[in-house]
Design a protein around this motif. Structure first.
Motif, mmCIF file in Angstrom:
data_model
loop_
_atom_site.group_PDB
_atom_site.id
_atom_site.type_symbol
_atom_site.label_atom_id
_atom_site.label_comp_id
_atom_site.label_asym_id
_atom_site.label_seq_id
_atom_site.Cartn_x
_atom_site.Cartn_y
_atom_site.Cartn_z
ATOM 1 N N VAL A 115 0.717 -1.368 -0.246
ATOM 2 C CA VAL A 115 0.048 -0.259 0.618
ATOM 3 C C VAL A 115 0.671 1.251 0.117
ATOM 4 O O VAL A 115 1.757 0.929 0.685
ATOM 5 C CB VAL A 115 -0.978 -0.029 1.295
ATOM 6 N N ILE A 122 -6.724 9.008 5.411
ATOM 7 C CA ILE A 122 -6.625 8.601 3.916
ATOM 8 C C ILE A 122 -6.753 9.854 2.729
ATOM 9 O O ILE A 122 -7.875 10.521 3.596
ATOM 10 C CB ILE A 122 -7.459 7.416 2.546
ATOM 11 N N PRO A 164 -9.120 0.690 2.671
ATOM 12 C CA PRO A 164 -8.001 0.060 3.580
ATOM 13 C C PRO A 164 -8.268 -1.451 4.140
ATOM 14 O O PRO A 164 -9.210 -1.545 4.718
ATOM 15 C CB PRO A 164 -7.434 1.247 4.472
ATOM 16 N N SER A 180 -0.160 7.230 6.864
ATOM 17 C CA SER A 180 0.832 5.882 8.115
ATOM 18 C C SER A 180 1.440 6.783 8.691
ATOM 19 O O SER A 180 3.007 7.310 7.941
ATOM 20 C CB SER A 180 0.788 5.206 7.670
ATOM 21 N N THR A 225 2.041 4.054 1.155
ATOM 22 C CA THR A 225 1.798 5.712 1.783
ATOM 23 C C THR A 225 2.594 6.990 2.211
ATOM 24 O O THR A 225 3.639 6.500 1.285
ATOM 25 C CB THR A 225 1.967 4.853 3.331
ATOM 26 N N THR A 243 -12.897 -0.009 6.576
ATOM 27 C CA THR A 243 -12.023 -0.667 6.101
ATOM 28 C C THR A 243 -12.667 -2.230 6.061
ATOM 29 O O THR A 243 -14.067 -2.019 6.631
ATOM 30 C CB THR A 243 -10.766 -0.838 7.947
ATOM 31 N N LEU A 257 -1.962 -3.040 8.568
ATOM 32 C CA LEU A 257 -3.220 -2.780 7.122
ATOM 33 C C LEU A 257 -1.894 -4.023 6.610
ATOM 34 O O LEU A 257 -1.484 -3.565 5.694
ATOM 35 C CB LEU A 257 -2.101 -0.888 6.870
ATOM 36 N N HIS A 269 -11.929 3.627 -2.120
ATOM 37 C CA HIS A 269 -10.697 2.990 -1.798
ATOM 38 C C HIS A 269 -10.937 2.730 -0.510
ATOM 39 O O HIS A 269 -11.890 4.093 0.457
ATOM 40 C CB HIS A 269 -10.021 3.790 -1.619
ATOM 41 N N VAL A 317 -2.665 5.687 1.590
ATOM 42 C CA VAL A 317 -3.044 6.013 3.296
ATOM 43 C C VAL A 317 -2.657 6.562 3.895
ATOM 44 O O VAL A 317 -1.339 6.654 3.372
ATOM 45 C CB VAL A 317 -3.027 4.590 3.108
ATOM 46 N N ALA A 331 -3.346 2.435 9.281
ATOM 47 C CA ALA A 331 -4.269 3.372 8.404
ATOM 48 C C ALA A 331 -4.405 4.648 9.649
ATOM 49 O O ALA A 331 -5.177 4.431 11.064
ATOM 50 C CB ALA A 331 -4.785 2.459 8.198
ATOM 51 N N ILE A 361 -5.172 -2.578 0.292
ATOM 52 C CA ILE A 361 -6.575 -1.577 -0.055
ATOM 53 C C ILE A 361 -7.217 -2.414 -1.236
ATOM 54 O O ILE A 361 -6.043 -2.806 -2.021
ATOM 55 C CB ILE A 361 -5.659 0.002 -0.528
#
Length: 145
Positions: free
Chosen positions: A15, A52, A107, A42, A17, A84, A114, A105, A40, A49, A117
């Motif tokens: 993912v 976003i 996660p 993070s 981030t 999520t 995480l 989107h 995301v 996460a 996604i």
């Protein structure tokens, strides 16, 4: 079909981030370079996460407050209340939640970590593949194969 099937079919790049202190401009650059619509947020190298941030979030803020938002941290504009799912969530459930929430989107989080996604495009692709398999199976039964 479960989310885990979608994650298996996606590239294993992980993912994308950014940290919460990254500027909106830096996040926009990542979006453009990776050709994606969301990052995301993070602060621990993609382990959890915190939020976003999407292209839409950036465009809305640009329209509202002008280019000054580009120097602000992504934490100022990210969505903190994440919706999520887990690997065991059904594709139908994700599609319903995305449609109701009007986002593209989601996660995938398990035990606070995480793990991926899923995009609306991923969900549509999976649904179409499943429908094609069902169609082929039904045609095979009708033809006596």
């Amino acid at each position: 079909m479960l989310v885990q099937a979608i994650l298996k079919s996606k590239a294993a790049d992980g993912v994308v981030t950014v940290g919460s202190t990254a500027t909106v401009s830096e996040a926009a650059k990542v979006l453009a370079e990776k050709r994606i619509g969301t990052v995301v947020v993070s602060d621990d190298d993609g382990q959890t996460a915190a939020g976003i941030l999407s292209e839409r979030d950036i465009v809305r803020e640009l329209a509202k407050s002008g280019s000054g938002c580009l120097t602000q941290p992504v934490s100022s504009y990210m969505t903190e209340k994440l919706v999520t799912a887990t690997r065991q969530t059904t594709v139908q459930d994700i599609m319903s939640r995305m449609t109701e929430g009007r986002f593209r989107h989601m996660p995938i989080v398990e035990e606070g970590k995480l793990v991926g996604i899923v995009t609306l495009g991923d969900v549509v692709k999976a649904q179409l593949a499943e429908l094609a398999m069902e169609k082929d199976a039904l045609e095979g039964m009708i033809m006596g194969h």
